[in-house]
Write a protein that holds these residues in place. Structure first.
Motif: not given
Length: 283
Positions: A27-29, A58-62, A80-85, A116-121
């Motif tokens: 899922a993505m937001m 899984r992903t938060l996109a802005l 929520a646990k945001i896994e990637s941005v 914090t989120y500096t490396v893509p999954i």
């Protein structure tokens, strides 16, 4: 197999949940605006897998660094646990803060996430295809366009089955000129079936040449109640470019529509099958 797109009513703001029904772990937001006590994650989180006691996103996109696109970030990050941005990379955090009149919890949370989120999954395959485009500051400068968050919006395309959503953030007419000159953007617009109205449907987000490439079935507005004439007038303008869809209202009636608006229709659910046309209904 289907993928649900939930366009949440967050008044002047935007939040779209993307939920593959058989793979909720993907899922993505897209954006996380909120409205008062209503935070979309409180609803969207019900559908997500859990990590510990938190729903896993899984992903938060802005698409944009204006507050109406990420005002709900503090609540989202805590609950929520945001896994990637997937964030626009054309503004640094110092530049973002310089463009804002004050510091907020949302800005502080954004800064924490960016650091914090500096490396893509890697190593997994999404059930949908996504593509993001954004302009660089030098492109704006060369065109005589001011460095503003709207012009630096990240335009996202999300494709599932035969349906493509275009979510252009707050791009304005002048920045559309530059976007529309890009062949890859043209190609993705040709695939677009559902268009989120740029800049919440305001007049300065409209560019007629978008529709040289894009022939949407429907245009969806995420916006607050009408206080400006252009909010009302632009509905007819966008409707003139759309083919139309069948929409199921809250009362179960089927009506023909070319545009949908969160201010009148509330939350909107678009269900996209792996093969065939999407359905549109009140959520």
């Amino acid at each position: 197999m289907t993928c649900h797109f939930i366009i949440y009513n967050v008044k002047l703001g935007q939040c779209i949940g993307v939920l593959p029904d058989d793979q909720p772990d993907h899922a993505m937001m897209v954006d996380c605006g909120h409205d008062g006590d209503f935070h979309p994650i409180d609803d969207f989180g019900r559908y997500l897998n859990k990590i510990g006691n938190k729903p896993s996103l899984r992903t938060l996109a802005l698409t944009n660094y204006d507050h109406d696109h990420f005002s709900g970030l503090p609540k989202l990050y805590k609950s929520a646990k945001i896994e990637s941005v997937l964030l626009p990379k054309n503004l640094g955090m110092k530049e973002i803060r310089a463009l804002k009149s004050e510091s907020t919890d949302a800005l502080d949370t954004l800064e924490h996430i960016r650091s914090t989120y500096t490396v893509p999954i890697r190593g997994y395959t999404r059930p949908f295809t996504r593509k993001a485009f954004s302009l660089e500051q030098m492109e704006l400068t060369n065109a005589g366009i001011p460095i503003e968050t709207n012009h630096l919006s990240q335009m996202m395309f999300v494709k599932y089955g035969q349906t493509t959503f275009c979510i252009p953030g707050d791009l304005e007419c002048r920045s559309w000129e530059l976007m529309l000159a890009k062949p890859d953007v043209q190609d993705w617009l040709r695939q677009t079936n559902v268009l989120m109205a740029p800049h919440h449907g305001r007049e300065n987000g409209y560019h007629e040449d978008i529709f040289n490439y894009c022939n949407p079935a429907c245009v969806i507005f995420s916006d607050k109640p009408i206080v400006h004439g252009t909010q009302r007038d632009m509905i007819a303008t966008y409707a003139s470019h759309a083919d139309g869809i069948t929409y199921t209202t809250r009362t179960g009636d089927s009506v023909q529509r070319r545009t949908l608006t969160t201010r009148n229709d509330g939350h909107i659910l678009v269900t996209v099958p792996l093969s065939g046309a999407p359905t549109f209904k009140a959520y």
